[in-house]
Write an enzyme that holds these catalytic residues in place. Structure first.
Site, mmCIF file in Angstrom:
data_model
loop_
_atom_site.group_PDB
_atom_site.id
_atom_site.type_symbol
_atom_site.label_atom_id
_atom_site.label_comp_id
_atom_site.label_asym_id
_atom_site.label_seq_id
_atom_site.Cartn_x
_atom_site.Cartn_y
_atom_site.Cartn_z
ATOM 1 N N ASN A 63 -37.805 -20.957 48.088
ATOM 2 C CA ASN A 63 -37.049 -21.431 46.934
ATOM 3 C C ASN A 63 -36.052 -20.387 46.480
ATOM 4 O OD1 ASN A 63 -38.718 -23.815 46.600
ATOM 5 N ND2 ASN A 63 -40.302 -22.413 45.874
ATOM 6 N N HIS A 70 -35.875 -13.224 30.287
ATOM 7 C CA HIS A 70 -36.903 -13.240 29.235
ATOM 8 C C HIS A 70 -37.681 -14.548 29.214
ATOM 9 C CE1 HIS A 70 -35.480 -9.389 27.674
ATOM 10 N NE2 HIS A 70 -34.343 -9.805 28.204
ATOM 11 N N HIS A 74 -43.339 -12.021 30.243
ATOM 12 C CA HIS A 74 -42.285 -11.111 30.698
ATOM 13 C C HIS A 74 -42.315 -9.766 29.988
ATOM 14 C CE1 HIS A 74 -40.110 -12.687 27.145
ATOM 15 N NE2 HIS A 74 -39.411 -11.566 27.196
ATOM 16 N N HIS A 80 -32.893 -3.725 26.459
ATOM 17 C CA HIS A 80 -32.767 -5.097 25.943
ATOM 18 C C HIS A 80 -32.152 -5.105 24.544
ATOM 19 C CE1 HIS A 80 -33.589 -9.198 24.962
ATOM 20 N NE2 HIS A 80 -34.694 -8.989 24.289
ATOM 21 N N HIS A 208 -38.287 -5.663 17.967
ATOM 22 C CA HIS A 208 -37.350 -5.313 19.037
ATOM 23 C C HIS A 208 -36.543 -4.069 18.627
ATOM 24 C CE1 HIS A 208 -38.021 -9.459 20.547
ATOM 25 N NE2 HIS A 208 -37.463 -9.066 21.674
HETATM 26 C C1 23J Z 1 -32.794 -12.278 23.821
HETATM 27 C C2 23J Z 1 -32.169 -12.237 22.603
HETATM 28 C C3 23J Z 1 -32.910 -12.168 21.457
HETATM 29 C C4 23J Z 1 -34.285 -12.139 21.550
HETATM 30 C C5 23J Z 1 -34.945 -12.154 22.778
HETATM 31 C C6 23J Z 1 -34.178 -12.242 23.898
HETATM 32 C C7 23J Z 1 -36.410 -12.067 22.873
HETATM 33 O O1 23J Z 1 -37.127 -12.305 21.960
HETATM 34 C C8 23J Z 1 -37.026 -11.557 24.110
HETATM 35 O O2 23J Z 1 -37.601 -12.323 24.889
HETATM 36 O O3 23J Z 1 -36.970 -10.355 24.308
HETATM 37 S S1 23J Z 1 -35.243 -12.040 20.123
HETATM 38 MN MN MN Z 2 -37.897 -10.506 26.156
#
Ligand code: 23J
Ligand code: MN
Length: 258
Positions: A63, A70, A74, A80, A208
């Site tokens: 595949n 994300h 994960h 990030h 985060h």
């Molecule tokens: C991308 C943008 C914002 C967020 C996130 C991803 C996540 O929560 C993530 O999975 O790291 S808040």
């Molecule tokens: Mn994430």
């Protein structure tokens, strides 16, 4: 010193060391976190069959994956978040591999999350856990058990007119874990490592913001945390070696002594 590995292998073979899979199935049905404007909503995973013992390749099956970094169970790398963007070794391909294995401290917040879907972990919950189980060691994974992984369908994202409602961490708890305890990262059963309402917090997405700014990692959409002891388990969580990757679906495992 090779003895520790011989003991591990013997323990695995004898069932004295159990392997607990903390990973959920990854598929086009895997829910994606609702990001809301101005962020671009990521697509669901697509599994495109490349060939399946057919004219496209009669002797094999494979595949092609189209997947947001994300998605599902994960790993979040420090790069990030904007707070972690200039840290050394902050991406999936540059994090030192020894950081992918570490001891787990499991905090059971099941009762609190059952009472309040917007429950936030506070430093007091960590202090209470440490009174019972000892100090969280530097380099530990802190895993927050909420039993949220047992929710099915729409109850997992739990979105209403005001957005998602799912538990997370108060910024003071994230700061405590990052700076007072020097954890390796924080893992949760929810779709992301911040609360469903955390886009309204100051700073937005405080877990985060804090964790990745401190060079710490995240694990989201974990399951089977109810099979882990409060201390003593060893977590293995390695992202794909995506060059400059911000995160990656991962097979997250825990080793538990029987
Ligand atoms: C991308 C943008 C914002 C967020 C996130 C991803 C996540 O929560 C993530 O999975 O790291 S808040
Ligand atoms: Mn994430």
């Amino acid at each position: 010193m090779a003895q520790v590995l011989a003991d591990l292998v013997a323990g695995l073979a004898a069932g004295q060391v159990k392997v607990v899979d903390l990973t959920k199935p990854l598929s086009p049905e895997t829910p994606i976190i609702p990001l809301g404007p101005p962020a671009k909503q990521p697509p669901n995973m697509v599994i495109e069959t490349n060939n399946k013992y057919d004219s496209r390749g009669p002797t094999s099956y494979s595949n092609t994956l189209h997947v947001w970094e994300h998605t599902g169970t994960h790993f979040d790398a420090p790069i990030h978040w904007v707070t972690g963007k200039d840290l050394p070794n902050n991406a999936c391909d540059t994090i030192l591999p020894q950081k992918f294995i570490g001891p787990a401290c499991v905090l059971d917040m099941t009762a609190e999350a059952a009472k309040n879907p917007d429950f936030l972990l506070m430093p007091e919950h960590i202090h209470e856990w440490e009174r019972r189980h000892g100090r969280i060691p530097a380099g530990a994974w802190v895993l927050i058990r909420t039993d949220w992984s047992k929710r099915e369908g729409a109850a997992f994202l739990n979105v209403d007119a005001n957005g998602a409602h799912s538990p997370g961490q108060h910024v003071s708890a994230s700061r405590f874990l990052a700076y007072e305890r020097d954890v390796i990262g924080l893992g949760v059963e929810t779709v992301g490592t911040d609360a469903g309402q955390a886009h309204r917090f100051d700073p937005p997405l405080p877990n985060h913001y804090t964790m990745h700014g401190a060079g710490k990692f995240g694990l989201a959409s974990l399951c089977n945390l109810d099979q882990l002891p409060p201390t003593g388990a060893v977590v293995i969580a390695a992202p794909l070696k995506i060059v400059n990757g911000s995160g990656s679906p991962a097979r997250v495992l825990a080793l538990v002594a029987n």
